[in-house]
Scaffold this active site. Structure first.
Site, PDB file in Angstrom:
ATOM      1  N   SER A  17       2.376   7.902  -2.610  1.00 34.55           N
ATOM      2  CA  SER A  17       2.373   6.949  -1.501  1.00 34.55           C
ATOM      3  C   SER A  17       3.470   7.227  -0.475  1.00 34.55           C
ATOM      4  O   SER A  17       3.216   7.135   0.735  1.00 34.55           O
ATOM      5  CB  SER A  17       2.514   5.522  -2.035  1.00 34.55           C
ATOM      6  N   THR A  62       1.572  -1.428  -7.695  1.00 36.33           N
ATOM      7  CA  THR A  62       0.745  -0.668  -8.618  1.00 36.33           C
ATOM      8  C   THR A  62       1.048  -1.073 -10.057  1.00 36.33           C
ATOM      9  O   THR A  62       1.781  -2.047 -10.304  1.00 36.33           O
ATOM     10  CB  THR A  62       0.928   0.849  -8.387  1.00 36.33           C
ATOM     11  N   LYS A  66       0.141  -5.751 -10.576  1.00 40.88           N
ATOM     12  CA  LYS A  66      -0.824  -6.266  -9.601  1.00 40.88           C
ATOM     13  C   LYS A  66      -1.232  -7.722  -9.848  1.00 40.88           C
ATOM     14  O   LYS A  66      -1.573  -8.435  -8.898  1.00 40.88           O
ATOM     15  CB  LYS A  66      -2.077  -5.376  -9.584  1.00 40.88           C
ATOM     16  N   ASP A 102      -7.792  -2.450  -2.885  1.00 38.94           N
ATOM     17  CA  ASP A 102      -8.313  -1.503  -3.876  1.00 38.94           C
ATOM     18  C   ASP A 102      -9.835  -1.421  -3.859  1.00 38.94           C
ATOM     19  O   ASP A 102     -10.419  -0.334  -3.812  1.00 38.94           O
ATOM     20  CB  ASP A 102      -7.861  -1.903  -5.289  1.00 38.94           C
ATOM     21  N   ALA A 128      -9.483  -3.604 -17.830  1.00 41.09           N
ATOM     22  CA  ALA A 128      -9.632  -4.969 -17.317  1.00 41.09           C
ATOM     23  C   ALA A 128      -8.349  -5.452 -16.647  1.00 41.09           C
ATOM     24  O   ALA A 128      -8.103  -6.642 -16.559  1.00 41.09           O
ATOM     25  CB  ALA A 128     -10.021  -5.914 -18.458  1.00 41.09           C
ATOM     26  N   GLY A 130      -5.399  -4.988 -13.246  1.00 38.63           N
ATOM     27  CA  GLY A 130      -5.456  -5.264 -11.812  1.00 38.63           C
ATOM     28  C   GLY A 130      -6.399  -4.363 -11.047  1.00 38.63           C
ATOM     29  O   GLY A 130      -7.177  -4.831 -10.205  1.00 38.63           O
ATOM     30  N   ALA A 131      -6.351  -3.054 -11.324  1.00 43.25           N
ATOM     31  CA  ALA A 131      -7.236  -2.125 -10.628  1.00 43.25           C
ATOM     32  C   ALA A 131      -8.687  -2.393 -10.985  1.00 43.25           C
ATOM     33  O   ALA A 131      -9.584  -2.341 -10.133  1.00 43.25           O
ATOM     34  CB  ALA A 131      -6.860  -0.685 -10.968  1.00 43.25           C
ATOM     35  N   GLY A 242      -9.486   9.778  -8.138  1.00 42.94           N
ATOM     36  CA  GLY A 242      -9.039   8.612  -7.399  1.00 42.94           C
ATOM     37  C   GLY A 242      -8.465   8.892  -6.028  1.00 42.94           C
ATOM     38  O   GLY A 242      -7.952   7.975  -5.381  1.00 42.94           O
TER      39      GLY A 242
END
Length: 279
Positions: A17, A62, A66, A102, A128, A130-131, A242
């Site tokens: 990032s 991240t 999240k 996202d 399952a 945050g993403a 990704g």
């Protein structure tokens, strides 16, 4: 005064990032810098307090923050509220506002590679957290035909399935059963960090039962091709890492921070260059 932006997570050393956003700021001639902040789970509240106290203009969030970060923000965008996770924070008028880019970023990358429309596909989501919430909710809203969620902790999988089930047909399976029924799915998405650098030998589940032509998508982009994706490709799957989601979610965050169009091509070029040309 130079604006400061950043990303918080643990671990965070692998994150691309900073190079992506710093080249974007340079391209748009914005006097700002973007930093990576290592923040452990027990440091999250102090980190958000620091954002307020130091006047940090915005953050990406991240793994593993999240979901938990939401309790420390002043406002949550309705989509992020619905998803139950935040990956972008805007510091505006002394308020911290949480968003989730996202899901939209993932769909922007996914839809062009699908062999058929999402409303004709059965999807298996691994994870399952945050993403997973962002991706699952985005596909649900977009009209996926059917979704199944598997996770090491089935309680979390059941909760996410319940949140999505008001819109589409969603079920859950223990990992062992999901693996045994892989041929039933058209798209398999790994939203976990299993296989991410430095743990590159790990795989979220075996692909021995995979059908040829299935789409296998991994949210990980370091390494550019995980062992799991390598195995999928060898078995005749259409693979996606990704990177596209990473670029798109970052671009959407950049636009929320700056109200300027993100230079996506420049951002992608810089990240691909850092990855050694691997996309």
């Amino acid at each position: 005064m130079k604006q400061v932006y950043g990303v918080i997570g643990h671990p965070i050393g692998h994150s691309l990032s900073p190079i992506m956003h710093n080249v974007a700021f340079k391209e748009r001639e914005i006097d700002a810098t973007y930093l990576a902040f290592e923040v452990k789970e027990n440091q999250l509240k102090q980190a958000i307090d620091g954002v307020r106290g130091l006047g940090v203009s915005g953050l990406n969030v991240t793994i593993p923050h999240k979901v938990n970060v939401m309790q420390y923000l002043d406002e949550i965008d309705p989509l992020a509220e619905r998803i139950g996770a935040v990956n972008t924070i805007v510091h505006k008028e002394n308020k911290l506002i949480g968003y989730n880019t996202d899901g939209e970023g993932y769909l922007q990358a996914l839809l062009p590679i699908l062999p058929k429309s999402l409303d004709n596909m059965r999807v298996l989501v691994l994870g399952a957290g945050g993403a997973a919430k962002g991706v699952a909710m985005a596909m649900t809203v977009h009209g996926v035909k059917e979704m199944c969620i598997t996770n090491r902790t089935m309680e979390k999988a059941d909760t996410l399935a319940h949140e999505c089930s008001a819109i589409t047909k969603v079920s859950t399976l223990p990992i062992a059963l999901a693996q045994a029924r892989l041929t039933e799915f058209d798209l398999i998405v790994n939203t976990t960090s299993i296989g991410m650098t430095p743990n590159v030998d790990q795989m979220p589940l075996s692909l021995e039962m995979i059908a040829r032509g299935v789409v296998v998508s991994d949210l990980i982009y370091t390494p550019a091709k995980t062992r799991w994706l390598q195995d999928a490709e060898a078995r005749g799957a259409i693979i996606q890492n990704g990177l596209g989601m990473f670029i798109n979610q970052g671009a959407l965050a950049f636009e929320k921070w700056t109200n300027q169009e993100a230079p996506r091509d420049i951002m992608r070029k810089k990240v691909v260059e850092k990855l050694g040309g691997l996309t």
